[in-house]
Scaffold this motif. Structure first.
Motif, short mmCIF file in Angstrom:
data_model
loop_
_atom_site.label_atom_id
_atom_site.label_comp_id
_atom_site.label_asym_id
_atom_site.label_seq_id
_atom_site.Cartn_x
_atom_site.Cartn_y
_atom_site.Cartn_z
N GLY A 408 0.82 -1.21 0.00
CA GLY A 408 0.00 0.00 0.00
C GLY A 408 0.84 1.25 0.00
O GLY A 408 2.02 1.23 0.34
N ALA A 409 0.22 2.34 -0.41
CA ALA A 409 0.93 3.60 -0.49
C ALA A 409 0.07 4.71 0.11
O ALA A 409 -1.16 4.66 0.05
CB ALA A 409 1.25 3.93 -1.94
N VAL A 410 0.72 5.68 0.72
CA VAL A 410 0.04 6.83 1.29
C VAL A 410 0.66 8.08 0.69
O VAL A 410 1.88 8.22 0.64
CB VAL A 410 0.18 6.87 2.83
CG1 VAL A 410 -0.73 7.95 3.40
CG2 VAL A 410 -0.14 5.53 3.44
N THR A 411 -0.18 8.97 0.21
CA THR A 411 0.31 10.22 -0.36
C THR A 411 -0.33 11.38 0.37
O THR A 411 -1.56 11.44 0.49
CB THR A 411 -0.03 10.30 -1.86
OG1 THR A 411 0.25 9.04 -2.46
CG2 THR A 411 0.76 11.39 -2.53
N ASN A 413 -0.66 15.45 0.43
CA ASN A 413 -0.45 16.66 -0.36
C ASN A 413 0.43 16.40 -1.59
O ASN A 413 1.35 17.15 -1.89
CB ASN A 413 0.19 17.77 0.48
CG ASN A 413 -0.78 18.28 1.53
OD1 ASN A 413 -1.99 18.37 1.28
ND2 ASN A 413 -0.25 18.58 2.71
N GLY A 414 0.18 15.27 -2.22
CA GLY A 414 0.90 14.95 -3.45
C GLY A 414 2.27 14.33 -3.27
O GLY A 414 2.93 13.95 -4.23
N THR A 415 2.72 14.24 -2.04
CA THR A 415 4.04 13.62 -1.79
C THR A 415 3.82 12.28 -1.11
O THR A 415 2.99 12.17 -0.21
CB THR A 415 4.88 14.50 -0.85
OG1 THR A 415 4.56 15.85 -1.10
CG2 THR A 415 6.35 14.23 -1.03
N SER A 416 4.61 11.30 -1.50
CA SER A 416 4.47 9.98 -0.86
C SER A 416 5.02 10.06 0.57
O SER A 416 6.12 10.57 0.80
CB SER A 416 5.23 8.93 -1.65
OG SER A 416 5.33 7.75 -0.88
N ILE A 417 4.27 9.54 1.50
CA ILE A 417 4.78 9.46 2.88
C ILE A 417 4.86 8.00 3.30
O ILE A 417 5.03 7.69 4.48
CB ILE A 417 3.89 10.26 3.86
CG1 ILE A 417 2.44 9.78 3.81
CG2 ILE A 417 3.99 11.75 3.60
CD1 ILE A 417 1.61 10.26 4.99
#
Lengths: 601, 298, 436
Positions: A408-411, A413-417
């Motif tokens: 999974g991925a979390v973004t 404000n447009g930046t990956s965290i």
């Protein structure tokens, strides 16, 4: 006279050792069994530096054949001793503290203590072996060699007073507040965006540095440094002093050091030969009884003359006095979130702030969260709903990387965290609360909130030492901001109350105030009203709506359908770790299948 | 200084050190098992175990040499004393502290207090000098160049029989219940297992094992009031090296520890032995804080 | 300077000592008048040796004597006998119309440096001692700056270590542990076990470290043809598991083992060694030791002790009355430590007399030391004969005494002398130090 001066000196050495250890055990909640090792490192360092340079033809100066020292003057050697002790402690604590906690740390420091004592005894050509390093030149003060206890007591006395002031100020400073936060709830400190490893490494070094100073003075007073002076028994005695006196209270440490220090001469007079054994029995039993019946110690953390003075001063501080009104009704809420930098006004178009994609996590074959995808829109309240065990809190944990997701991925404000630490995520503008509050219970409400205020340069102990006035000013501003955050949730009247003494509902409010104080734009609230009594629930709802009004993006896990309906702009329905549906709560509750899952068939 | 031994690794030395290592390793395995039984179940950092160890030895030699009872009876009384003392500490100190909401650090500090007060009390009663259990000299056995004594055989056999017994008990009702409690205290309470009873059981078994270790030690060496610290420390080291909560591998970790200690003698002087052990622990805890043998959670 | 040179220097002073002893004897005979106080009659056995006391004998002077002893801990039996010896001497001197030696005891907890320094400070500042008797090696080294700064004349009778050699204000009445007996002792071993070449050395990192790491490896090949040190192992004090060291001994197969073990370590090692079936002869530099007798009596009987020892049966009249009175008072024979601390008190008496005779202050450490340095020879329970009191002299430079040394076999914890060992000059015939 000389005799009493000698007893006073011995007590003051114990005091310095325990005051420094209190920074670790009391403020940070980390038990070190190796304080005497750092005491010893200071002693040996000063010995090796100040002993005269070896002269050919005088080989048999000591049994061990230690050839000689570096012939340094006393005070520069003391400075180096402090630095060496601090450096060694920091070096071993970096890996230890970042990976290891609690019992592991006890075992490791115990190991370090025993290895150090053994090396002091076996590296004879450097340390003089079991006989010790001797003769170490006496200490000097303004060019004068001090030999008599009545002279030395002045220098050691000054050092002890300085140590007391230093430890007290450090403990009560913003840095000390971070330490106490680590002690109370390390995850919560990280959740408000602060690293916890660096403060621990620093405090380990600082405590060892103070112990090193005590060791340096000890060696030049006794003119000998021997392994027995710095063994495990001494470490344990220092722990006993801290615990008996009361953790995180230097006044208690001073009292306990005097009491335990006086045991020696008194027992000498009473039982003579068996004095040391009796002393062991007495302080061992005292440790058991205190832990059993009075774990806060003789002088508890929030008591003592100094604490009283401090509080009075603060009560008289103008800013707080002005704010100290009764709890304001919620209607006249302030129009924006003060004190927080990110008071972004809500934009015209709906904007995705947080994107969660394909989040999955299994525990031992059970899929807790499976392919969860959703997003949060700026200025909206999104609720995660679903039956018990649907994976809502787990999802929070995955988003903030408190638990590492399988996929999974979390973004943000447009930046990956994805994969960032929880503290880094908080610094980037997303903070979370915890279902069980995770407040710093033995801290006041305002300290709880102040902890969360970002970018506190005053939390740097170095700045604290070199720019005390700046720190004072900055701290006043921080407290003002914290007070305003408390005011937002209507808890400012209880600012100085210990969180442990607040009702559960009030604690939840403080937790929200703490979350606000982080200045994060995206707030993840985990069951903000669970366990709160109905009258206070309304209050919490108002606070959350105000936050939305101030432009915050909010995601909340909530059980009460009623509350979700009133608050949430949108709801994400979870069951067995899967996102089943999204939409307004009304729409979702209109679907029979979801209703059945939610309320049980 | 002869820090590095000049002995060199002759085959006879290595063989002898392997045999000593087996004996020492078995002893450490027993210590590891004892600490692990208590720690993995109750999560109490039971430092006072050191006092239980010392007390078992002193009660046994007190009854044997002062009261003049037969040695076997004295040993049994020593073991009973260990169990009673261990359980009493749990009931009187730890349990009431747990009830009043003490932290695990608080319980450790109380335990530390007991481990200081106890041995000092023994010193006041018996004096600081070493004391022997009145048993005869063991028989010496020689196989090739390697020698060992009756007590070496007794130590190995008794240690592994006790360890085997405890591991076999894991299949029993008590054993399963304690595994459940160590895995999840609240949940097992919910299914009707009383954690309180399991804790007492763990302290009883752990104390019996440490008491046995103390007796085995005293067959060979003199008992002193401070005899307890090192073995308990080694027990903890074995437990932590094995991975906390991993009862099955704690004896294995203890055994490896004993072997390493013994074989380090090929290259190193005794004065650096402790430094080697603690150095290993240090590195192990940093590199593998979950334990060197840790597999899936038990 | 090196160890061997101070040994030879010590030897040269022996001859001078005998002459000086005569002078002392004459001096004490001369002081025979003066009125005696009520408590004494000047007619005890002591008066027969040391004169009648009285004013010239320091009567009326009070000297505070500190004793820094192991009163608790593993060495507390040493502290007991040392204080017994000193107390007996103080009583005898008072009864012989000498000065009043008031004893104050400080406890160094069997060698704990911090305890020793604290106790010494208390003795000096609280009890106001004028002179001090100290014991043990490490702790005595640790208090040297303290006694020097406070000008306290200190006698050491039980634990001389290299760090206590030639130190101002510190004078030894016991030979250096092990070192002086090593050359002669090794020669004796070579003679007694002519086949022996491989020697193993085992000991703690304490007093004997110089002998272990320097003297034996140097001298053994010289005195034994083909002699080598096959194993040299040091270990920490209080070791319980000797398995590893014994495995190394077994593998090295030494012909003889020389040990530097004290107290409990001695017992633990000897038990473990013999139980492991090692039968090689063991030579120990420790001649005393109640603890080892209690813990490992059988194993201790297989040891040959080598070094300085005190002979209870010495017929020297000073010694005879000492043994009798000591037995009366404490119910057992005095050992080397009781003897040393006993006769140290008589050294103090002699020094008081000298200072008084010069019109000085007998409580001044400075003056007492000057009196000692001027003529460091004293009557002693060592040496002498049935007709003559023995003498002990201390070297002016090294502050070490010359005392008889021997090799002893042990039976039921009693030492029996089998050879006399004397110090050997550097470069001299090593066998000249041995006589049977």
């Amino acid at each position: 006279m000389e005799y009493y001066a000698d007893i006073a000196i011995q007590i003051m050495f114990l005091m310095m050792l325990a005051l420094s250890l209190n920074l670790l055990v009391g403020y940070t909640g980390e038990t070190s069994m190796a304080q005497a090792a750092f005491y010893g490192i200071g002693a040996y360092t000063v010995g090796l530096l100040t002993m005269p340079v070896a002269v050919a033809g005088l080989e048999i100066a000591t049994s061990s054949g230690v050839a000689g020292g570096a012939g340094w003057p006393f005070w520069p050697a003391v400075l180096i001793s402090i630095l060496v002790s601090a450096a060694v402690a920091s070096a071993i604590s970096i890996p230890a503290l970042s990976r290891v906690r609690g019992e592991f740390l006890i075992l490791m420091t115990l190991a370090f203590q025993l290895v150090t004592t053994q090396l002091m005894g076996s590296l004879t050509s450097i340390t003089g072996g079991t006989f010790g390093l001797t003769p170490i030149p006496p200490m000097t003060f303004f060019g004068q060699s001090l030999i008599k206890p009545s002279q030395v007591v002045i220098v050691v006395g000054i050092a002890t007073v300085l140590t007391f002031v230093f430890c007290y100020r450090l403990g009560e400073s913003p840095f000390g507040r971070v330490l106490k936060g680590i002690r109370e709830q390390e995850t919560a400190v990280r959740a408000v965006g602060k690293g916890t490893v660096l403060p621990k490494v620093i405090v380990f070094g600082v405590a060892a540095g103070v112990a090193g100073l005590a060791g340096a003075l000890n060696a030049s007073y006794y003119q000998v440094a021997a392994p027995q002076s710095f063994n495990l028994d001494v470490s344990i005695l220092a722990i006993a002093v801290v615990i008996l006196g009361g953790v995180a209270n230097p006044v208690g440490t001073v009292v306990a050091a005097i009491l335990l220090g006086l045991l020696n001469p008194v027992l000498d007079a009473l039982v003579g030969a068996e004095a040391s054994a009796w002393r062991g029995v007495i302080y061992g039993l005292a440790l058991v009884l205190v832990m059993r019946y009075r774990p806060q110690g003789l002088v508890p953390e929030h008591q003592g003359p100094l604490r009283f003075l401090r509080r009075r001063r603060r009560r008289n501080a103008p800013a707080v006095a002005a704010a100290a009104t009764t709890r304001a009704p919620r209607d006249g809420a302030p129009d924006a979130t003060p004190g927080a930098p990110g008071a972004v006004p809500s934009g015209p178009a709906p904007e995705v702030v947080l994107k969660v994609e394909g989040m999955s996590k299994s525990f031992g074959g059970i899929k807790a969260v499976s392919d969860a995808t959703f997003d949060l829109t700026r200025g909206q309240i999104t609720a995660l709903v679903g039956p018990n065990g649907a994976g809502k809190t787990t999802l929070f944990n995955l988003i903030t990387n408190a638990i590492t997701p399988d996929q999974g991925a979390v973004t943000l404000n447009g930046t990956s965290i994805t994969g960032l630490s929880i503290s880094e995520i908080a610094r980037r503008g997303m903070a979370r609360s915890f279902q069980d509050g995770r407040l710093f219970e033995r801290l006041s409400a305002i300290d709880n909130v102040a902890m969360a205020i970002p970018d506190q340069r005053a939390e740097n102990p170095f700045i604290l030492t070199v720019r005390p006035l700046y720190v004072k000013k900055r701290e006043r501003a921080v407290r003002q901001s914290a007070l305003e955050c408390l005011q937002l949730v209507g808890m400012h009247a209880d600012a100085e109350t210990l969180v442990a003494d607040l009702s559960y509902g009030d604690q939840k409010l403080v937790a929200i105030a703490r979350l606000i104080a982080t200045g994060a734009d995206v707030l993840l609230l985990d069951e903000p009203t669970s366990g709160v009594d109905p009258s206070a629930v309304e209050h919490v709802i108002d606070v959350i709506s105000d936050l939305r009004a101030a432009g915050k993006t909010i995601c909340l896990v909530e059980h009460s359908v009623h509350m979700v309906e009133r608050l949430a702009d949108r709801a994400v329905f979870l069951d067995q770790g899967r996102v089943l549906a999204m939409g307004s709560m009304k729409e979702l509750m209109a679907r029979q299948d979801l209703k059945e899952i939610y309320f049980g068939a | 200084m002869h820090l590095i031994s000049a002995a060199g690794a002759s085959p006879s030395l290595v063989l002898q050190l392997v045999v000593s290592g087996v004996v020492l390793g078995s002893f450490y395995a027993l210590l590891g098992m004892s600490v692990s039984v208590i720690y993995s179940t109750t999560k109490v950092f039971h430092f006072a175990h050191a006092f239980v160890y010392t007390a078992a030895a002193y009660v046994a030699l007190g009854t044997a040499s002062v009261l003049g009872l037969p040695i076997v009876l004295a040993i049994v009384i020593g073991l009973i004393a260990a169990v009673v003392l261990g359980v009493t500490i749990e009931l009187v100190v730890y349990r009431s502290m747990r009830r009043s909401g003490a932290s695990s650090l608080g319980i450790f500090l109380a335990s530390l207090g007991i481990s200081i007060a106890g041995p000092n009390l023994i010193q006041i009663i018996f004096g600081p000098d070493g004391r022997n259990l009145p048993v005869g000299n063991p028989t010496l056995y020689t196989v090739g160049t390697v020698t060992f004594t009756t007590w070496d055989i007794v130590t190995v056999v008794v240690s592994w029989v006790l360890i085997g017994g405890v591991l076999a008990m894991r299949r029993s009702r008590w054993g399963l219940a304690s595994i459940a409690v160590s895995a999840n205290r609240e949940l097992s309470a919910a299914v009707g297992i009383s954690p309180q009873k399991i804790y007492v059981y763990a302290f009883a078994v752990g104390s019996l094992l440490i008491g046995s270790a103390a007796i085995l030690f005293t067959l060979n060496q003199a008992a002193t009031p401070n005899m307890g610290l090192q073995p308990v420390l080694f027990g903890f080291i074995a437990t932590f090296l094995a991975g906390v909560g991993n009862q099955k591998t704690a004896p294995l970790a203890g055994f490896v520890l004993g072997m390493v200690v013994s074989l380090s003698g090929i290259w190193l002087s005794q004065t650096f032995q402790t430094a080697v052990i603690f150095g290993l622990l240090f590195v192990a805890l940093i590199v593998r804080p979950q334990g060197i043998f840790r597999k899936a959670a038990v | 300077m090196t160890v061997s040179t101070f040994i030879s220097r010590a030897r040269r002073f022996t001859a001078a000592a005998a002459v000086a002893a005569l002078a002392v004897g004459l001096a004490s005979c001369a002081s025979s008048d003066s009125g005696t106080a009520a408590a004494c009659d000047g007619d005890t056995a002591i008066n027969g040796i040391f004169g009648e006391g009285g004013e010239a004998g320091g009567q009326g002077v009070t000297v505070k004597v500190g004793m820094l002893l192991a009163m608790t801990g593993s060495g507390s039996s040493y502290g007991e006998v040392m204080s017994n010896g000193a107390k007996l001497a103080a009583e005898q001197i008072l009864a012989a119309c000498g000065p009043d030696f008031e004893i104050a005891i400080g406890d160094h907890e069997s060698g704990s440096v911090p305890a020793a320094v604290a106790a010494a400070r208390k003795l000096i500042s609280q009890d106001g001692i004028n002179v001090l008797q100290t014991s043990f090696g490490g702790v005595s080294e640790a208090i040297i700056p303290l006694v020097q700064q406070n000008k306290i004349l200190t006698l050491q009778g039980g634990g001389t270590s290299p760090g206590q050699i030639g130190k101002d204000y510190l004078w030894n009445t016991r030979q250096l542990f092990a070192d002086p007996s090593i050359p002669g002792g090794l020669a004796w071993v070579a003679q007694t076990y002519p086949e022996a070449t491989k020697m193993a050395v085992v000991g703690t990192l304490e007093n004997g470290i110089n002998a272990q790491t320097k003297l034996i490896p140097e001298i053994w090949p010289e005195v034994a043809p083909g002699g080598t040190v096959v194993l040299n192992e040091q270990h920490e004090v209080g070791l319980t598991d000797f398995g590893q060291i014994i495995a190394k001994i077994q593998s090295a197969e030494p012909d003889v083992i020389w040990i530097f073990e004290q107290g409990g370590d001695n017992a633990t090692f000897m038990k473990a060694l013999r139980r492991a079936g090692v039968t090689a002869p063991v030579v120990s530099s420790e001649t005393g030791g109640e603890e080892v007798c209690k813990l490992a009596p059988e194993e201790f009987d297989t040891v040959i002790a080598l070094g300085e020892n005190y002979d209870v049966a010495n017929p020297n009249p000073f010694n005879e009355q000492f043994v009798t009175e000591y037995k009366d008072a404490y119910g057992k024979n005095p050992d080397i430590f009781a003897a040393n601390y006993y006769e140290e008190m008589f050294v103090f008496w002699e020094l008081v007399n000298r200072v008084v005779a010069d019109g000085g202050d007998p409580t001044s450490g400075e003056q007492l030391q000057a009196a000692l340095a001027a003529d460091p020879t004293f009557q002693s329970v060592y040496g002498g004969s049935a007709d003559e009191v023995g003498t002990m002299s201390i070297d002016e430079e090294t502050h070490l005494p010359v005392k008889p040394m021997g090799a002893y076999t042990i039976k039921d914890c009693q030492l029996t002398q089998v050879a006399t060992i004397t110090e050997v000059d550097e470069g001299g015939d090593p066998f000249s130090g041995v006589s049977k």
